[in-house]
Design an enzyme around this catalytic site. Structure first.
Site, PDB file in Angstrom:
ATOM      1  N   LYS A  71      22.104  16.904 -70.616  1.00 15.18           N
ATOM      2  CA  LYS A  71      23.539  16.728 -70.908  1.00 15.18           C
ATOM      3  C   LYS A  71      23.816  16.051 -72.256  1.00 15.18           C
ATOM      4  CE  LYS A  71      25.313  16.635 -66.166  1.00 15.18           C
ATOM      5  NZ  LYS A  71      26.159  15.939 -65.188  1.00 15.18           N
ATOM      6  N   ASN A  92      28.478  18.888 -69.913  1.00 13.12           N
ATOM      7  CA  ASN A  92      27.925  19.570 -68.728  1.00 13.12           C
ATOM      8  C   ASN A  92      28.304  21.047 -68.704  1.00 13.12           C
ATOM      9  OD1 ASN A  92      30.633  19.486 -67.920  1.00 13.12           O
ATOM     10  ND2 ASN A  92      30.111  19.174 -65.779  1.00 13.12           N
ATOM     11  N   ASP A 107      33.023  17.053 -65.469  1.00  9.26           N
ATOM     12  CA  ASP A 107      32.768  16.159 -64.319  1.00  9.26           C
ATOM     13  C   ASP A 107      33.948  15.216 -64.064  1.00  9.26           C
ATOM     14  OD1 ASP A 107      30.282  17.090 -63.568  1.00  9.26           O
ATOM     15  OD2 ASP A 107      29.182  15.686 -64.844  1.00  9.26           O
ATOM     16  N   GLY A 134      26.328   5.118 -64.863  1.00  4.81           N
ATOM     17  CA  GLY A 134      25.542   6.254 -65.348  1.00  4.81           C
ATOM     18  C   GLY A 134      26.449   7.367 -65.847  1.00  4.81           C
ATOM     19  N   ALA A 136      27.882   9.999 -64.352  1.00  2.00           N
ATOM     20  CA  ALA A 136      29.084  10.312 -63.570  1.00  2.00           C
ATOM     21  C   ALA A 136      30.151   9.239 -63.790  1.00  2.00           C
ATOM     22  CB  ALA A 136      28.725  10.420 -62.085  1.00  2.00           C
TER      23      ALA A 136
HETATM   24  P1  NDP Z   1      22.630   8.129 -63.309  1.00  3.43           P
HETATM   25  O1  NDP Z   1      21.174   8.068 -63.014  1.00  3.43           O
HETATM   26  O2  NDP Z   1      23.077   8.364 -64.721  1.00  3.43           O
HETATM   27  O3  NDP Z   1      23.316   6.750 -62.811  1.00  3.43           O
HETATM   28  C1  NDP Z   1      23.058   6.230 -61.531  1.00  3.43           C
HETATM   29  C2  NDP Z   1      23.929   4.999 -61.307  1.00  3.43           C
HETATM   30  O4  NDP Z   1      23.717   4.564 -59.957  1.00  3.43           O
HETATM   31  C3  NDP Z   1      23.569   3.822 -62.200  1.00  3.43           C
HETATM   32  O5  NDP Z   1      24.736   3.099 -62.495  1.00  3.43           O
HETATM   33  C4  NDP Z   1      22.635   2.999 -61.297  1.00  3.43           C
HETATM   34  O6  NDP Z   1      22.658   1.623 -61.596  1.00  3.43           O
HETATM   35  C5  NDP Z   1      23.325   3.193 -59.952  1.00  3.43           C
HETATM   36  N1  NDP Z   1      22.399   2.980 -58.825  1.00  3.43           N
HETATM   37  C6  NDP Z   1      21.454   3.824 -58.345  1.00  3.43           C
HETATM   38  N2  NDP Z   1      20.829   3.276 -57.282  1.00  3.43           N
HETATM   39  C7  NDP Z   1      21.390   2.050 -57.093  1.00  3.43           C
HETATM   40  C8  NDP Z   1      21.175   1.013 -56.143  1.00  3.43           C
HETATM   41  N3  NDP Z   1      20.260   1.126 -55.174  1.00  3.43           N
HETATM   42  N4  NDP Z   1      21.940  -0.101 -56.234  1.00  3.43           N
HETATM   43  C9  NDP Z   1      22.895  -0.213 -57.198  1.00  3.43           C
HETATM   44  N5  NDP Z   1      23.129   0.735 -58.135  1.00  3.43           N
HETATM   45  C10 NDP Z   1      22.394   1.863 -58.077  1.00  3.43           C
HETATM   46  O7  NDP Z   1      23.217   9.236 -62.336  1.00  3.43           O
HETATM   47  P2  NDP Z   1      24.578  10.061 -62.511  1.00  3.43           P
HETATM   48  O8  NDP Z   1      25.649   9.138 -62.946  1.00  3.43           O
HETATM   49  O9  NDP Z   1      24.324  11.290 -63.283  1.00  3.43           O
HETATM   50  O10 NDP Z   1      24.830  10.518 -61.004  1.00  3.43           O
HETATM   51  C11 NDP Z   1      25.255   9.591 -60.031  1.00  3.43           C
HETATM   52  C12 NDP Z   1      25.621  10.343 -58.780  1.00  3.43           C
HETATM   53  O11 NDP Z   1      26.742  11.159 -59.063  1.00  3.43           O
HETATM   54  C13 NDP Z   1      24.517  11.277 -58.262  1.00  3.43           C
HETATM   55  O12 NDP Z   1      24.363  11.075 -56.896  1.00  3.43           O
HETATM   56  C14 NDP Z   1      25.070  12.670 -58.528  1.00  3.43           C
HETATM   57  O13 NDP Z   1      24.684  13.574 -57.513  1.00  3.43           O
HETATM   58  C15 NDP Z   1      26.556  12.422 -58.469  1.00  3.43           C
HETATM   59  N6  NDP Z   1      27.330  13.397 -59.221  1.00  3.43           N
HETATM   60  C16 NDP Z   1      28.278  14.098 -58.541  1.00  3.43           C
HETATM   61  C17 NDP Z   1      29.022  15.026 -59.194  1.00  3.43           C
HETATM   62  C18 NDP Z   1      30.034  15.785 -58.406  1.00  3.43           C
HETATM   63  O14 NDP Z   1      30.587  16.750 -58.950  1.00  3.43           O
HETATM   64  N7  NDP Z   1      30.323  15.403 -57.182  1.00  3.43           N
HETATM   65  C19 NDP Z   1      28.866  15.308 -60.629  1.00  3.43           C
HETATM   66  C20 NDP Z   1      27.878  14.473 -61.271  1.00  3.43           C
HETATM   67  C21 NDP Z   1      27.137  13.571 -60.564  1.00  3.43           C
HETATM   68  P3  NDP Z   1      21.648   0.982 -62.698  1.00  3.43           P
HETATM   69  O15 NDP Z   1      22.286   1.217 -64.029  1.00  3.43           O
HETATM   70  O16 NDP Z   1      21.600  -0.444 -62.307  1.00  3.43           O
HETATM   71  O17 NDP Z   1      20.322   1.695 -62.531  1.00  3.43           O
END
Ligand code: NDP
Length: 285
Positions: A71, A92, A107, A134, A136
């Site tokens: 992306k 995206n 998104d 992240g 999203a």
């Molecule tokens: P990223 O890997 O870029 O970001 C993940 C985020 O989740 C980070 O902020 C991370 O925090 C946090 N995180 C993960 N695990 C934990 C935990 N155990 N405790 C606290 N914080 C946690 O992923 P994306 O942003 O790309 O995707 C996130 C979600 O969004 C995914 O599940 C994806 O499927 C969903 N999504 C849905 C879409 C839709 O159309 N419905 C479109 C795009 C994404 P840290 O920075 O601390 O690691």
């Protein structure tokens, strides 16, 4: 009558990509509209992204979706980046305008459409809390800021990522925003209007996982949203519904980001119901 065997091509590039269900939704849309178009799910390794985009260019692809890990890297390979995608810092969806490839991000727009159309709420003037920082979270935060949200708190476990999102959000959109480190249970206050889980907590196979937040003191009108599309009925949303709060699931966001993508590519109104039904069937919900 002349015969046409040439299909118009669209597809998603990702690595890994095999479990991405978008093909089901977009192909259903093309078929419902009687378009002789095809959506392909294509595995592209990071080192081959430039060649893949060049290939899509010469093969006349009408549209491309990008998923993990492409992306950000794709941005340098396109002719133009839409203003909001530039603010988000990720693309995206690619659309074609003549010979030019233009990068978009659907998104956050898809999320926003769900808030407006499914939940019936206008984000203008609302106070928002986003869990996660992240990709999203970034897309949602920028679109909510552009939709005139009054204030956005970003709650994230990783400090650097949270601070970086807040800094970019403030400087690029001018919205009032703050970072809150997530190192203990986050208490959602009574002044919050929209709460979004934009982390990956709850995503299959971790279907019992739930963000560490307390909903004891929230306003009765709070809208609780989750980005998790699979499964869409997350423990987080179930907890919110148990308190009679309004909810919006990640399936809504996934369908609407695809609806917006379809409309950018085909220039026609998307068959939303057919797209939603196809996705629901694919996800078994
Ligand atoms: P990223 O890997 O870029 O970001 C993940 C985020 O989740 C980070 O902020 C991370 O925090 C946090 N995180 C993960 N695990 C934990 C935990 N155990 N405790 C606290 N914080 C946690 O992923 P994306 O942003 O790309 O995707 C996130 C979600 O969004 C995914 O599940 C994806 O499927 C969903 N999504 C849905 C879409 C839709 O159309 N419905 C479109 C795009 C994404 P840290 O920075 O601390 O690691």
């Amino acid at each position: 009558m002349t015969t046409n065997y040439k299909e118009e091509l669209t597809g998603v590039f990702g690595y890994p990509v095999a479990e991405n269900p978008t093909c089901v939704m977009q192909q259903a849309a093309f078929d419902a509209c009687g378009l002789f178009w095809r959506y392909l799910t294509i595995e592209v390794k990071p080192e081959n992204l430039a060649a893949a985009i060049a290939g899509a260019r010469v093969m006349g692809f009408q549209g491309i979706n990008l998923t993990i890990p492409h992306k950000v890297a794709v941005m340098a390979l396109l002719d133009e980046i839409a203003a909001d995608a530039a603010m988000i810092g990720a693309v995206n969806t690619v659309r074609r305008s003549g010979d030019r490839l233009i990068g978009e991000n659907t998104d956050g727009k898809g999320f926003l459409r769900g808030v407006r159309e499914d939940a019936g709420i206008d984000p203008a003037g609302k106070r928002v809390v986003i869990l996660g920082a992240g990709g999203a979270a970034r897309a949602i935060a920028v679109e909510l800021a552009l939709a005139q949200a009054a204030h956005i708190d970003v709650v994230n476990r990783g400090i650097e990522r949270g601070q970086s999102l807040v800094a970019d959000l403030g400087s690029r959109t001018g919205v009032s925003t703050a970072f809150i480190p997530w190192n203990q249970t986050y208490q959602v206050g009574a002044k919050v209007d929209i709460l979004v889980n934009a982390t990956s907590i709850g995503l299959y196979p971790d279907v019992d996982a739930m963000p560490d937040v307390a909903l004891d003191d929230v306003a009765a009108h709070l809208l609780v949203c989750d980005v998790i599309p699979n499964p869409p009925n997350t423990p987080f949303l179930r907890a919110a519904r148990a308190r009679n709060l309004k909810t919006l699931d990640g399936l809504s966001m996934l369908v609407y980001q695809g609806v917006i993508g379809f409309e950018l590519w085909a220039g026609a109104k998307a068959p939303e119901a057919a797209m939603r039904a196809a996705l629901q069937q694919a996800l078994g919900v």
